[in-house]
Design an enzyme around this catalytic site. Sequence first.
Site, PDB file in Angstrom:
ATOM      1  N   THR A  31      30.506  48.634  25.998  1.00  0.00           N
ATOM      2  CA  THR A  31      30.080  50.146  26.138  1.00  0.00           C
ATOM      3  C   THR A  31      31.585  51.020  26.171  1.00  0.00           C
ATOM      4  O   THR A  31      31.666  52.012  26.279  1.00  0.00           O
ATOM      5  CB  THR A  31      29.469  50.497  27.614  1.00  0.00           C
ATOM      6  OG1 THR A  31      30.273  49.912  28.801  1.00  0.00           O
ATOM      7  CG2 THR A  31      28.062  50.095  27.845  1.00  0.00           C
ATOM      8  N   GLY A  33      35.995  50.364  24.925  1.00  0.00           N
ATOM      9  CA  GLY A  33      37.226  49.478  24.637  1.00  0.00           C
ATOM     10  C   GLY A  33      36.837  48.387  23.773  1.00  0.00           C
ATOM     11  O   GLY A  33      36.239  49.011  22.659  1.00  0.00           O
ATOM     12  N   GLY A  35      35.240  45.763  23.734  1.00  0.00           N
ATOM     13  CA  GLY A  35      33.814  45.369  23.402  1.00  0.00           C
ATOM     14  C   GLY A  35      33.205  46.316  22.309  1.00  0.00           C
ATOM     15  O   GLY A  35      32.624  45.914  21.643  1.00  0.00           O
ATOM     16  N   THR A 129      32.038  38.666  38.356  1.00  0.00           N
ATOM     17  CA  THR A 129      31.921  39.385  37.076  1.00  0.00           C
ATOM     18  C   THR A 129      32.374  38.651  35.718  1.00  0.00           C
ATOM     19  O   THR A 129      31.799  38.371  34.835  1.00  0.00           O
ATOM     20  CB  THR A 129      32.403  40.896  37.106  1.00  0.00           C
ATOM     21  OG1 THR A 129      31.787  41.514  38.257  1.00  0.00           O
ATOM     22  CG2 THR A 129      31.925  41.707  35.815  1.00  0.00           C
ATOM     23  N   TYR A 185      43.519  38.893  50.100  1.00  0.00           N
ATOM     24  CA  TYR A 185      43.029  39.443  48.520  1.00  0.00           C
ATOM     25  C   TYR A 185      44.293  39.962  47.777  1.00  0.00           C
ATOM     26  O   TYR A 185      45.017  40.841  48.538  1.00  0.00           O
ATOM     27  CB  TYR A 185      42.038  40.454  48.748  1.00  0.00           C
ATOM     28  CG  TYR A 185      41.416  40.759  47.161  1.00  0.00           C
ATOM     29  CD1 TYR A 185      40.776  39.870  46.194  1.00  0.00           C
ATOM     30  CD2 TYR A 185      41.692  42.082  46.807  1.00  0.00           C
ATOM     31  CE1 TYR A 185      40.295  40.419  45.160  1.00  0.00           C
ATOM     32  CE2 TYR A 185      41.246  42.274  45.358  1.00  0.00           C
ATOM     33  CZ  TYR A 185      40.714  41.771  44.819  1.00  0.00           C
ATOM     34  OH  TYR A 185      40.156  42.055  43.320  1.00  0.00           O
TER      35      TYR A 185
END
Length: 316
Positions: A31, A33, A35, A129, A185
Amino acid sequence: MLRNILSIIDKNVVGFEGIMRIEGGEVNGATSGIGAETARVLAKRGVKIVMPARDLRKAARVKENIQKEHPKADIIVLEIDLSSFASIKKFCSEFLSLEIPLNILINNAGKFSQKLEFSEDKFEMTFATNYLGHFLLTELLLEKMIDTARQTGVEGRIVNVSSVIHSWVKKDHFDFNRMLQPKHYNATRAYAQSKLANIMHANELATQMKAIDANITINSVHPGIVKTGIIRDHKGIITDSMFFVASKLLKSTSQGASTTCYVALSAKMEGVSGRYFADCNESRCSALASDDSEAHKLWKQTRALIYKRLRTEIKS
């Protein structure tokens, strides 16, 4: 040299001393960049594109823009959330029901979560992801790719979009359970770990495909540091002047997509599998990324997790 290669892709969508015949391809993360540019190039080649997307409105705009340039482009948009196992299963079921060939699978979607957050499956969002989602999607579509290659005689190709940042990860920081649910993290480390896992996944699957004599290759690519949403999201943490200087060194989206398109389309890539590419050339990845035993270990851990969470039988 790279500029010449890019112009060949953009003007003719051939070059590289020939291009393989392709019927259908799937590009996730399309959707924006890299890609979106990859989808445009494949559509220009005449490939039927399936575009999995979380944001259907953005996907519709990308589809519309591609079809303005190439009116005959055949593009199907289907909903998916790559951080969700349930959503991936639903997407794969819908895709397989279409009964269309699948020659190319490009695992391109990228997530950089600046703060610790978890997917609906309770896994760290970036890892869920970028790695787990792509792993499950590939597993569920692999048999379709093998069948398509067998029926058409056209080599199936899987491309995992990784990053040179994978080399920042040290072995003592690459612990599967800690990556799923980290106690301390670090956003950059999480992103680098997911991109390392993408390479290891490609290498292990390449070994498995060779063992069963499947006409499928899988490679990983570094697109370069590209002007995408991930970069723009971090503008606030550096000064405007630094961002301006850095932006001049970044690749355009067409430059960033060039290596992905080369690996997916070039006839010169026939039979090449389990390799890592940058700037349309084979490159060296880190020692950890090249460790076959670590790659197999990661694959086994990931597959066991999927079995446990989904209680579904994935064909061996």
